[in-house]
Enzyme design. Structure first.
Site, PDB file in Angstrom:
ATOM      1  N   GLU A 269       0.707  -1.357  -0.198  1.00 25.12           N
ATOM      2  CA  GLU A 269      -0.082   0.123   0.263  1.00 25.12           C
ATOM      3  C   GLU A 269       1.051   1.336   0.160  1.00 25.12           C
ATOM      4  O   GLU A 269       2.143   1.197   0.589  1.00 25.12           O
ATOM      5  CB  GLU A 269      -0.674   0.216   1.203  1.00 25.12           C
ATOM      6  CG  GLU A 269      -2.213  -1.385   0.908  1.00 25.12           C
ATOM      7  CD  GLU A 269      -3.186  -1.531   2.224  1.00 25.12           C
ATOM      8  OE1 GLU A 269      -2.812  -0.322   3.570  1.00 25.12           O
ATOM      9  OE2 GLU A 269      -3.477  -2.111   2.733  1.00 25.12           O
ATOM     10  N   HIS A 292      -7.661   2.084   1.932  1.00 23.95           N
ATOM     11  CA  HIS A 292      -7.744   1.131   3.435  1.00 23.95           C
ATOM     12  C   HIS A 292      -8.219   2.059   4.038  1.00 23.95           C
ATOM     13  O   HIS A 292      -8.003   2.535   5.118  1.00 23.95           O
ATOM     14  CB  HIS A 292      -6.155   0.727   3.814  1.00 23.95           C
ATOM     15  CG  HIS A 292      -6.126   0.022   5.492  1.00 23.95           C
ATOM     16  ND1 HIS A 292      -4.579  -1.107   5.119  1.00 23.95           N
ATOM     17  CD2 HIS A 292      -6.633   0.036   5.870  1.00 23.95           C
ATOM     18  CE1 HIS A 292      -4.926  -1.103   6.433  1.00 23.95           C
ATOM     19  NE2 HIS A 292      -6.102  -0.986   6.386  1.00 23.95           N
TER      20      HIS A 292
HETATM   21  N1  LIG Z   1      -9.716  -2.189   6.649  1.00 26.61           N
HETATM   22  C1  LIG Z   1      -9.433  -1.137   8.046  1.00 26.61           C
HETATM   23  O1  LIG Z   1      -9.280  -0.229   8.159  1.00 26.61           O
HETATM   24  C2  LIG Z   1      -9.605  -2.459   8.810  1.00 26.61           C
HETATM   25  C3  LIG Z   1      -9.204  -3.968   8.913  1.00 26.61           C
HETATM   26  N2  LIG Z   1      -9.534  -4.466  10.318  1.00 26.61           N
HETATM   27  C4  LIG Z   1      -8.716  -6.339  10.606  1.00 26.61           C
HETATM   28  O2  LIG Z   1      -9.612  -6.357  10.440  1.00 26.61           O
HETATM   29  C5  LIG Z   1      -9.277  -7.856  11.067  1.00 26.61           C
HETATM   30  C6  LIG Z   1     -10.422  -8.379  11.755  1.00 26.61           C
HETATM   31  O3  LIG Z   1     -10.140  -7.608  12.955  1.00 26.61           O
HETATM   32  P1  LIG Z   1     -11.629  -8.162  14.555  1.00 26.61           P
HETATM   33  O4  LIG Z   1     -12.658  -9.078  13.642  1.00 26.61           O
HETATM   34  O5  LIG Z   1     -12.182  -7.108  15.499  1.00 26.61           O
HETATM   35  O6  LIG Z   1     -10.605  -9.629  15.145  1.00 26.61           O
HETATM   36  P2  LIG Z   1     -11.126 -10.144  15.662  1.00 26.61           P
HETATM   37  O7  LIG Z   1      -9.772 -10.665  16.355  1.00 26.61           O
HETATM   38  O8  LIG Z   1     -11.698  -9.357  16.934  1.00 26.61           O
HETATM   39  O9  LIG Z   1     -11.605 -11.180  15.166  1.00 26.61           O
HETATM   40  C7  LIG Z   1     -10.878 -12.386  13.938  1.00 26.61           C
HETATM   41  C8  LIG Z   1     -11.523 -13.388  14.047  1.00 26.61           C
HETATM   42  O10 LIG Z   1     -10.502 -14.364  13.106  1.00 26.61           O
HETATM   43  C9  LIG Z   1     -10.430 -15.335  13.067  1.00 26.61           C
HETATM   44  N3  LIG Z   1      -9.786 -15.933  12.814  1.00 26.61           N
HETATM   45  C10 LIG Z   1      -8.082 -15.919  12.980  1.00 26.61           C
HETATM   46  N4  LIG Z   1      -7.777 -16.832  11.952  1.00 26.61           N
HETATM   47  C11 LIG Z   1      -8.465 -17.325  11.159  1.00 26.61           C
HETATM   48  C12 LIG Z   1      -8.307 -18.519   9.945  1.00 26.61           C
HETATM   49  N5  LIG Z   1      -7.027 -18.833   9.904  1.00 26.61           N
HETATM   50  N6  LIG Z   1      -9.416 -18.607   9.742  1.00 26.61           N
HETATM   51  C13 LIG Z   1     -10.556 -18.899  10.108  1.00 26.61           C
HETATM   52  N7  LIG Z   1     -10.231 -17.452  10.809  1.00 26.61           N
HETATM   53  C14 LIG Z   1      -9.551 -17.168  11.842  1.00 26.61           C
HETATM   54  C15 LIG Z   1     -10.007 -15.455  14.871  1.00 26.61           C
HETATM   55  O11 LIG Z   1     -10.567 -16.435  15.815  1.00 26.61           O
HETATM   56  C16 LIG Z   1     -11.238 -14.273  15.559  1.00 26.61           C
HETATM   57  O12 LIG Z   1     -12.768 -14.526  15.480  1.00 26.61           O
HETATM   58  C17 LIG Z   1      -8.363  -7.069  12.048  1.00 26.61           C
HETATM   59  O13 LIG Z   1      -7.048  -8.070  12.511  1.00 26.61           O
HETATM   60  C18 LIG Z   1      -7.474  -6.648  10.990  1.00 26.61           C
HETATM   61  O14 LIG Z   1      -6.392  -6.963  10.661  1.00 26.61           O
HETATM   62  C19 LIG Z   1      -9.751  -4.158  11.124  1.00 26.61           C
HETATM   63  C20 LIG Z   1     -10.146  -2.532  11.255  1.00 26.61           C
HETATM   64  C21 LIG Z   1     -10.018  -2.164   9.995  1.00 26.61           C
HETATM   65  O1  LIG Z   2      -7.700   3.674  10.286  1.00 32.25           O
HETATM   66  C1  LIG Z   2      -6.179   2.700  10.220  1.00 32.25           C
HETATM   67  O2  LIG Z   2      -4.995   2.950   9.899  1.00 32.25           O
HETATM   68  C2  LIG Z   2      -5.914   1.261   9.600  1.00 32.25           C
HETATM   69  C3  LIG Z   2      -6.831   0.403  10.570  1.00 32.25           C
HETATM   70  C4  LIG Z   2      -6.790  -1.028  10.436  1.00 32.25           C
HETATM   71  O3  LIG Z   2      -6.520  -1.447   9.375  1.00 32.25           O
HETATM   72  C5  LIG Z   2      -6.696  -1.680  11.457  1.00 32.25           C
HETATM   73  O4  LIG Z   2      -7.835  -1.023  12.732  1.00 32.25           O
HETATM   74  O5  LIG Z   2      -6.757  -2.239  11.785  1.00 32.25           O
END
Ligand SMILES: NC(=O)C1=CN([C@@H]2O[C@H](COP(=O)(O)OP(=O)(O)OC[C@H]3O[C@@H](n4cnc5c(N)ncnc54)[C@H](O)[C@@H]3O)[C@@H](O)[C@H]2O)C=CC1
Ligand SMILES: O=C(O)CCC(=O)C(=O)O
Length: 409
Positions: A269, A292
């Site tokens: 990115e 993102h």
């Molecule tokens: N695009 C963006 O701006 C954002 C992206 N994210 C991404 O989203 C991800 C998930 O966020 P949350 O839901 O808060 O995390 P979380 O930790 O609450 O949930 C992740 C889930 O994935 C499961 N998991 C882990 N490894 C796995 C696998 N190999 N196969 C299947 N399931 C698996 C876990 O058991 C858990 O239930 C974050 O780690 C982050 O990387 C988060 C916030 C913003």
């Molecule tokens: O807002 C950001 O810069 C990152 C968001 C995200 O990917 C996260 O919360 O994991």
């Protein structure tokens, strides 16, 4: 006054990547004045030069805190990830340096879930192509290939904070929800857990990824998984760029094997809004490309600013490490009239007795003491009388296995 305890006006915060001003407000109202901010992530060499002089660092997802960077961070006390993911930080290297890492595990979950649902609706209606065509002077009024979201099956990969929010919202719109997770989870509403990724792919009209970046999730959607999806299905990735192999996805979209995709995160990115975004997905009208911004709403960013800054203040002011992602968690009371010694060490036998020997050999009265360990490190907090804190701190730093010690008063 001890040389290793700084007064607040000397403690330096560096907040990168446009962290919301709510963070600086929290820091200022807690009495911290040295707060430098930047709208972007720093390139590795610049980051290494800067970090040498900083006590607290705030980042989002674009800064890469590698072991090399931590090598230079001789004053660093803690890192605040103003986001959910902490994959951009080498958490072991941070721990080895005695640096606590905090994040905001919930503040942007709703924002991601809302974006995903909106994208699913737009893709099912072919809006990205119709919109692109209209911008070029075309007019595509047709119901062909357009569908309601009601009754469709949403397959969620990763049923954590975001996956479950999405599940609830999707059911409210009349969707069927299935999910795959490595952990057995209580399904919300009428959602149901399936037992393999391929089983989920084979039955979902829309697949949305919500897993963290780990070794197991790296390239978890490749050519075989794209092939396993239903013809005419949709893929949404707002998790991490390393979860999806872009080339086979691009091919399936060009061949119209998939109806569309919405991709928010990419293997590489741009570091700032001024750098060029490059991707094989550019130019495909059936793909929504976003920079993102899954968690980028004013509400989420303001809340994250407050949440993480408050965690940094608590750790700096009284040593509380609650909800750190790499540290033993200790919730500490105030310590009026006492000096508080914080000692972070490798979790090997004998450290606590070596520490307490220092107090007994030097006739230092312990007012209160707290210990918490995880498999790698131990965190001992000891409140003592002010008069003895310089001597005690000097001796604590010599205990074998010490990673870092500091005093608060
Ligand atoms: N695009 C963006 O701006 C954002 C992206 N994210 C991404 O989203 C991800 C998930 O966020 P949350 O839901 O808060 O995390 P979380 O930790 O609450 O949930 C992740 C889930 O994935 C499961 N998991 C882990 N490894 C796995 C696998 N190999 N196969 C299947 N399931 C698996 C876990 O058991 C858990 O239930 C974050 O780690 C982050 O990387 C988060 C916030 C913003
Ligand atoms: O807002 C950001 O810069 C990152 C968001 C995200 O990917 C996260 O919360 O994991």
């Amino acid at each position: 006054m001890s040389k290793t305890s700084l007064d607040k006006s000397k403690i330096k915060f560096l907040l990168l990547e446009g962290i919301h001003p709510s963070a600086s407000e929290v820091l200022r109202s807690a009495g911290y004045t040295q707060i430098e901010t930047s709208p972007k992530a720093l390139p590795p060499e610049e980051l290494k030069a800067k970090i040498a002089d900083v006590h607290f660092l705030g980042i989002r997802s674009a800064s890469q805190l590698t072991a090399d960077v931590f090598e230079q961070a001789s004053r660093l006390v803690a890192v605040g990830c103003f986001c959910i993911g902490t994959n951009q930080v080498d958490l072991n290297a941070a721990r080895e340096k005695g640096v606590a890492v905090f994040n905001a595990p919930y503040s942007n979950t709703r924002s991601v879930a809302e974006l995903v649902l909106a994208e699913a609706i737009l893709l099912l209606r072919g809006v990205p192509e119709k919109n692109a065509l209209a911008h070029r002077g075309g007019w595509l009024k047709s119901a062909a290939g357009s569908y309601e979201i009601r009754g469709k099956t949403l397959g969620i990969v990763g049923y954590g904070s975001i996956g479950t929010q999405l599940s609830v919202l999707a059911e409210a719109l009349g969707m069927q929800v299935a999910f795959f997770d490595v952990v057995t989870k209580l399904p919300l509403g009428n959602a149901r857990q399936v037992h393999s990724l391929h089983e989920l792919l084979a039955q979902s009209d829309i697949v949305s990824l919500h897993v963290p970046e780990t070794a197991a999730t790296q390239w978890m959607i490749g050519a075989a998984e794209v092939a396993a999806m239903k013809p005419g299905a949709i893929l949404i990735n707002a998790s991490r760029g390393t979860v999806v192999e872009i080339e086979p996805l691009a091919e399936a979209l060009k061949q119209k094997k998939l109806l569309g995709a919405a991709i928010d995160v990419f293997p590489v990115e741009p570091r700032s809004n001024k750098d060029e975004f490059q991707s094989p997905l550019r130019g495909l009208d059936n793909v929504i490309l976003t920079p993102h911004i899954g968690g980028s709403t004013m509400e989420a960013q303001a809340n994250i600013g407050l949440e993480v800054a408050e965690k940094l203040v608590k750790y700096s002011d009284n040593g509380t490490s609650t909800s750190s992602v790499n540290f033993p968690e200790v919730a500490l009371p105030a310590h009026p009239g006492k000096h508080r010694l914080l000692h972070i060490h490798r979790n090997v036998p004998g450290v606590l007795s070596a520490i307490n020997r220092i107090f007994s050999d030097n006739h230092i009265n312990i007012a209160s003491q707290y210990l918490q360990t995880n498999e790698k490190i131990g965190y001992v907090v000891t409140d003592i009388d002010a008069a003895s804190s310089d001597l005690a701190l000097e001796k604590l730093a010599q205990v074998e296995g010490t990673l870092r010690s500091r005093v608060l008063f």
